[in-house]
Design an enzyme around this catalytic site. Structure first.
Site, PDB file in Angstrom:
ATOM      1  N   ASP A   1       0.883  -1.165   0.000  1.00 22.82           N
ATOM      2  CA  ASP A   1       0.000   0.000   0.000  1.00 22.82           C
ATOM      3  C   ASP A   1       0.926   1.222   0.000  1.00 22.82           C
ATOM      4  OD1 ASP A   1      -3.225   0.467   1.213  1.00 22.82           O
ATOM      5  OD2 ASP A   1      -1.867   2.161   0.898  1.00 22.82           O
TER       6      ASP A   1
ATOM      7  N   GLU B   1     -18.718  -3.584 -17.955  1.00 25.33           N
ATOM      8  CA  GLU B   1     -19.737  -4.430 -17.329  1.00 25.33           C
ATOM      9  C   GLU B   1     -21.098  -4.127 -17.946  1.00 25.33           C
ATOM     10  OE1 GLU B   1     -19.511  -3.848 -13.068  1.00 25.33           O
ATOM     11  OE2 GLU B   1     -17.410  -4.455 -13.019  1.00 25.33           O
TER      12      GLU B   1
ATOM     13  N   HIS C   1     -20.049  -8.704 -10.476  1.00 28.25           N
ATOM     14  CA  HIS C   1     -19.915  -7.578  -9.535  1.00 28.25           C
ATOM     15  C   HIS C   1     -20.827  -7.757  -8.311  1.00 28.25           C
ATOM     16  CE1 HIS C   1     -18.601  -3.108  -9.381  1.00 28.25           C
ATOM     17  NE2 HIS C   1     -18.730  -3.589  -8.160  1.00 28.25           N
TER      18      HIS C   1
ATOM     19  N   GLY D   1     -20.081  -7.238  -2.962  1.00 31.88           N
ATOM     20  CA  GLY D   1     -20.730  -6.636  -1.790  1.00 31.88           C
ATOM     21  C   GLY D   1     -22.213  -6.935  -1.714  1.00 31.88           C
TER      22      GLY D   1
HETATM   23  P1  NAI Z   1     -10.183   1.792   0.900  1.00 21.52           P
HETATM   24  O1  NAI Z   1     -10.126   3.186   0.394  1.00 21.52           O
HETATM   25  O2  NAI Z   1     -10.502   1.533   2.312  1.00 21.52           O
HETATM   26  O3  NAI Z   1      -8.781   1.076   0.566  1.00 21.52           O
HETATM   27  C1  NAI Z   1      -8.073   1.241  -0.605  1.00 21.52           C
HETATM   28  C2  NAI Z   1      -6.589   1.110  -0.280  1.00 21.52           C
HETATM   29  O4  NAI Z   1      -5.852   1.090  -1.495  1.00 21.52           O
HETATM   30  C3  NAI Z   1      -6.064   2.272   0.540  1.00 21.52           C
HETATM   31  O5  NAI Z   1      -5.374   1.785   1.663  1.00 21.52           O
HETATM   32  C4  NAI Z   1      -5.124   2.975  -0.415  1.00 21.52           C
HETATM   33  O6  NAI Z   1      -4.013   3.601   0.239  1.00 21.52           O
HETATM   34  C5  NAI Z   1      -4.669   1.830  -1.289  1.00 21.52           C
HETATM   35  N1  NAI Z   1      -4.110   2.205  -2.571  1.00 21.52           N
HETATM   36  C6  NAI Z   1      -4.383   3.283  -3.335  1.00 21.52           C
HETATM   37  N2  NAI Z   1      -3.661   3.243  -4.473  1.00 21.52           N
HETATM   38  C7  NAI Z   1      -2.921   2.123  -4.424  1.00 21.52           C
HETATM   39  C8  NAI Z   1      -1.981   1.530  -5.293  1.00 21.52           C
HETATM   40  N3  NAI Z   1      -1.651   2.099  -6.455  1.00 21.52           N
HETATM   41  N4  NAI Z   1      -1.407   0.365  -4.924  1.00 21.52           N
HETATM   42  C9  NAI Z   1      -1.737  -0.212  -3.755  1.00 21.52           C
HETATM   43  N5  NAI Z   1      -2.609   0.303  -2.879  1.00 21.52           N
HETATM   44  C10 NAI Z   1      -3.211   1.449  -3.215  1.00 21.52           C
HETATM   45  O7  NAI Z   1     -11.197   1.042  -0.069  1.00 21.52           O
HETATM   46  P2  NAI Z   1     -12.033  -0.274   0.251  1.00 21.52           P
HETATM   47  O8  NAI Z   1     -13.315   0.090   0.897  1.00 21.52           O
HETATM   48  O9  NAI Z   1     -11.156  -1.271   0.899  1.00 21.52           O
HETATM   49  O10 NAI Z   1     -12.382  -0.745  -1.245  1.00 21.52           O
HETATM   50  C11 NAI Z   1     -11.377  -1.289  -2.087  1.00 21.52           C
HETATM   51  C12 NAI Z   1     -11.926  -1.476  -3.492  1.00 21.52           C
HETATM   52  O11 NAI Z   1     -13.008  -2.400  -3.474  1.00 21.52           O
HETATM   53  C13 NAI Z   1     -12.468  -0.212  -4.135  1.00 21.52           C
HETATM   54  O12 NAI Z   1     -12.054  -0.167  -5.488  1.00 21.52           O
HETATM   55  C14 NAI Z   1     -13.961  -0.402  -4.077  1.00 21.52           C
HETATM   56  O13 NAI Z   1     -14.614   0.304  -5.109  1.00 21.52           O
HETATM   57  C15 NAI Z   1     -14.060  -1.908  -4.288  1.00 21.52           C
HETATM   58  N6  NAI Z   1     -15.329  -2.523  -3.857  1.00 21.52           N
HETATM   59  C16 NAI Z   1     -15.835  -3.528  -4.629  1.00 21.52           C
HETATM   60  C17 NAI Z   1     -17.018  -4.144  -4.289  1.00 21.52           C
HETATM   61  C18 NAI Z   1     -17.557  -5.247  -5.118  1.00 21.52           C
HETATM   62  O14 NAI Z   1     -18.771  -5.444  -5.138  1.00 21.52           O
HETATM   63  N7  NAI Z   1     -16.735  -6.003  -5.788  1.00 21.52           N
HETATM   64  C19 NAI Z   1     -17.792  -3.724  -3.102  1.00 21.52           C
HETATM   65  C20 NAI Z   1     -17.112  -2.725  -2.302  1.00 21.52           C
HETATM   66  C21 NAI Z   1     -15.931  -2.133  -2.688  1.00 21.52           C
END
Ligand code: NAI
Length: 398
Positions: free
Chosen positions: A172, A259, A282, A285
């Protein structure tokens, strides 16, 4: 009494929570509304709850002068014109974290299935092939899970992975407190060491094709890739080639660069037909629990705003933390962020001999938001004066 309109079949948890907190004027509509139907349903509404299919455009908001708050009972908020909402003095809320557990569970399940080559054996069994071979099938215990993006979801995945015996490594760019046995490493080392790589980064240009041909080549040929973050994060053509050439053992994808917008549209992907690839629409969640959590989380934000003016975690608005209202009158003043507004407002209180017990001010971009507590009954003339003052967008008495 505030009128609340809930569209798109919002979870009953939300309705129950609102009723428990004294809100009984609730209109529920099971589907998304558009055009005149939407305006008719929202006429006289103080609050609206939507999911992703109701579009609250600048034009719609312009036609709803009474609307005070918009609640998105989902994660995304791009169905709402956030700037127009702020300009009308309307905070917008959502539920960014209610489904993190659901995503994390799916990822752990997929890690186990992929290492056991279950998708491939399942596909073969459907074709009548009895493949009992143990070769290439592994337990997850003592394997290394590489997490790219150690945020809300990444952190939970790590904790759950440790409980089934995995070693957790993560990358991260921000400094994150490692939980349990997790250890931070540079991206290349995570990719080289991991048996399972799982992506939990935000979408957008900064992470577009983060996992490209070059980075896929850093992974072990026995490793698998899981993406339940955003579709643009993986170069799907490069992944397809790596899987076809057996330079990667499998993948699970929940999100895609393109999608379908609805069930009626066909899902098109080069990965269709690859046996050791799990493709899901998708749904990371999408669980009953997540919907229930969203219902509760957003309804709580709604109640806190209507009863105390709290805007903590609003996506488009100055944030003021929750302070229960313990005085006779609380005045919410939403105004243009320019000099003199608070001085003029306070001069009006002083002129009437009203003593300010507490005052909180926060600004964000062009919008200012002040909450003022006075332990006296505020006369309607003062509210009329405050509301018509220069730069005031909206003011309200609680
Ligand atoms: P979050 O914002 O809590 O965590 C994201 C992390 O990625 C942060 O710690 C950030 O510093 C890090 N980050 C940013 N750029 C980066 C990079 N280039 N390399 C490595 N780390 C990096 O977000 P959260 O809530 O954990 O969500 C993560 C992802 O999951 C998002 O893209 C969100 O849209 C997606 N998501 C998908 C769902 C689904 O249905 N598949 C449901 C909920 C979220």
């Amino acid at each position: 009494m505030s009128k609340i309109v809930l569209l798109e079949k919002i979870h009953q948890n939300a309705v129950a929570y609102l009723q428990e907190h004294g809100f009984s004027d609730i209109l529920e509509v099971a589907r998304a509304l558009h055009g005149k139907e939407l305006l008719d349903a929202l006429e006289g509404a103080d609050a609206v709850g939507i999911r992703s299919n109701t579009h609250l455009t600048a034009e719609v908001l312009q036609a709803l002068p009474r609307l005070k708050i918009i609640c998105c009972f989902c994660i995304g908020t791009n169905q709402v014109d956030l700037v127009a909402a702020a300009q009308h003095g309307i905070p917008v809320f959502n539920a960014p974290f209610s489904n993190t557990r659901s995503v994390a569970e799916l990822v752990i399940a997929e890690a186990i299935l992929l290492l056991r080559r279950v998708p491939e054996k399942n596909a073969k069994a459907h074709r009548g092939v009895w493949d009992k071979n143990a070769q290439g099938a592994f337990e997850v215990r003592n394997k290394t899970l590489g997490i790219i993006g150690y945020g809300n979801i990444g952190g939970q995945v790590g904790t759950m992975a440790e409980s089934v015996g995995m070693q957790v490594r993560y990358y991260d760019p921000e400094s994150k407190l490692p939980l349990g046995n997790a250890r931070p490493l540079p991206l290349q080392q995570v990719l080289e060491q991991a048996d399972i790589v799982t992506l939990h980064v935000p979408g957008g240009t900064a992470t577009h094709n983060l996992i490209n041909a070059e980075r896929l080549a850093m992974m072990k040929p026995s490793a698998v890739l899981i993406n339940a973050s955003r579709g643009g994060v993986v170069d799907i053509e490069a992944l397809d080639r790596a899987l076809s050439e057996r330079r990667l053992a499998g993948a699970a994808l929940d999100v895609f660069p393109k999608e379908p917008r609805s069930e009626k549209e066909e899902f098109v992907s080069p990965l269709r037909g690859q046996d050791n690839v799990i493709l899901t629409p998708h749904i990371g969640g999408s669980t009953e629990e997540a919907q229930a959590n969203i219902g509760h989380e957003v309804a709580e934000k709604l109640v806190r705003f209507l009863t105390a003016g709290t805007t903590r975690s609003a996506v488009n608005f100055p944030e003021i933390a929750h302070q229960a209202k313990e005085v006779k009158s609380r005045i919410l003043n939403i105004h243009k962020n320019e000099p003199g507004v608070i001085a003029r407002m306070n001069a009006e209180y002083a002129a009437l001999g009203l003593n300010i017990v507490a005052q909180h001010l926060q600004t964000k971009g062009t919008i200012g938001y002040a909450i003022t507590d006075v332990d006296e009954v505020v006369p309607p003339e003062l509210m009329a004066k405050l509301c018509s003052a220069p730069a005031v967008i909206r003011c309200q008495l609680i």
